[in-house]
Design an enzyme around this catalytic site. Sequence first.
Site, PDB file in Angstrom:
ATOM      1  N   ASN A  78      -7.875   4.528  -2.635  1.00  0.00           N
ATOM      2  CA  ASN A  78      -7.306   3.329  -2.032  1.00  0.00           C
ATOM      3  C   ASN A  78      -6.591   2.527  -3.104  1.00  0.00           C
ATOM      4  O   ASN A  78      -6.588   2.882  -4.289  1.00  0.00           O
ATOM      5  CB  ASN A  78      -8.406   2.504  -1.362  1.00  0.00           C
ATOM      6  CG  ASN A  78      -7.891   1.629  -0.243  1.00  0.00           C
ATOM      7  OD1 ASN A  78      -6.684   1.411  -0.114  1.00  0.00           O
ATOM      8  ND2 ASN A  78      -8.790   1.112   0.569  1.00  0.00           N
ATOM      9  N   HIS A 113      -2.043   1.016   7.327  1.00  0.00           N
ATOM     10  CA  HIS A 113      -2.312   1.125   5.889  1.00  0.00           C
ATOM     11  C   HIS A 113      -1.994   2.531   5.403  1.00  0.00           C
ATOM     12  O   HIS A 113      -2.121   3.505   6.159  1.00  0.00           O
ATOM     13  CB  HIS A 113      -3.788   0.803   5.626  1.00  0.00           C
ATOM     14  CG  HIS A 113      -4.149   0.630   4.183  1.00  0.00           C
ATOM     15  ND1 HIS A 113      -3.463  -0.203   3.326  1.00  0.00           N
ATOM     16  CD2 HIS A 113      -5.147   1.187   3.442  1.00  0.00           C
ATOM     17  CE1 HIS A 113      -4.029  -0.160   2.121  1.00  0.00           C
ATOM     18  NE2 HIS A 113      -5.040   0.677   2.169  1.00  0.00           N
ATOM     19  N   CYS A 141       0.817  -1.219   0.000  1.00  0.00           N
ATOM     20  CA  CYS A 141       0.000   0.000   0.000  1.00  0.00           C
ATOM     21  C   CYS A 141       0.846   1.262   0.000  1.00  0.00           C
ATOM     22  O   CYS A 141       0.529   2.256  -0.662  1.00  0.00           O
ATOM     23  CB  CYS A 141      -0.942  -0.006   1.193  1.00  0.00           C
ATOM     24  SG  CYS A 141      -0.111  -0.102   2.800  1.00  0.00           S
TER      25      CYS A 141
END
Length: 442
Positions: free
Chosen positions: A387, A366, A76
């Site tokens: 995202n 994250h 991520c």
Amino acid sequence: MSESSNTPMEITLDYSKQQAQAFRDDPVARLMQNAVTAASVDSISLNREIVTTTDDVVSDRLDTWSVQDQKKSGRCWAFSGINVLRAGVMAKHNLENFSFSQNYIFFYDKIEKANHFLAAIRRFESDDLDTERMRDMFSNPCPDGGYWGIFANLVSKYGLVPQDAMPDTDSATNSQQLNRALNTCLRRAGLAIHAASSEEEKQEIHEKAMADVWRIAAIHLGTPPERVHVHWRTKDKKYEDLGMMTPMECYERLCERRVEDFVALKHDPRPEHPENCTYLVEESNYVEGREGMVHLSVALEDLKNYTMTALRKEVPVWFGCDVAKQRDNDLGIWDAQLHDYNSVYGVSLDMSKLERVRARETTVSHAMTFTGVDIHDDVPRRWRVENSWGGEVGKKGFYTMNDSWFDEYVFEVIIPRDLLSKDHKKALETEPRLLPMWDALV
């Protein structure tokens, strides 16, 4: 149950019978049991008022592009980093869509983390294998996870290439087997280095292990290109051929901003970590020879104001958060009160942000990218989030974050240095305080 208040509680069969009877006598508990045994507790606890009053319209929005998908990997931080830089490339070169290769960064991340692990074993060779530091290092020598500082160091050392020049492989999207091989190789070498009696022997083991790591990484991820052909069609259908470039030339010629232009700001609610001080995480120089992860601690309102300023200047913002709390993937909503777990369980689960950090109930789990904000009277109401979980969740991969969620679960943002106040620029020059690698917000 023990009669003495100074004696630890003991669970007896009579205690369990009493609790079971109390549960049967409670109609709300029985109703919740029937509901939760038949459906997800997250669907039962969903606060409909928040759902029906949250939309995805924002006053300031940057994204016109499609989202990326990290799939079954912990990349991520790299996806978010690339999202920040690729937005500038699209704006600078008038492109509809563009991305750099996440797999290229992933390859060198594995190489550098492996080398860092072996170097750290040598640095702390006097430590017993059972020390907390050694246990932490051996537990996962070459993890997927990372931070902006790692991304910045990798890009400034190796550059970038377009996504098509080194596309994702099966192991890039599902890294379990790659990590299994790398971790075994590194643990084996780490033990050998720790037991070696001379620097010459340690160096020989280190070099052999790195050759093995490079081979394993290339088998799983492919071989990184040394030169790539950069060409594209712009939004107005014009063909442009920029010729052959090295990865460093790609980075320097294509990007609007440099990774060196950004700084890390963090909101840490712990009073022992005061604001306007810099902090350095121990052993976070995963790219040997480069600076480790340094951040400036600031107030929560500063974090928000700098993020709003960057977005208004059309700069997406990398941020780190505790993504697992108070979210709904299908609806694409985050709100601090989205799930009413207290009403479902009849039990208070409330904790302050400080309490969650102290109890390790929360952490920076994250990284994502802010691409928009809804501002009314100079106050943010909600945030638009890009995202890296693909377009099947949220609204084509984008999420809406109400400002209450920012307050509770956002910890770090990456902001262009030139947007900082004079006081914060001055604070960045102070000597950083050292944080252990097992700190709660690392």
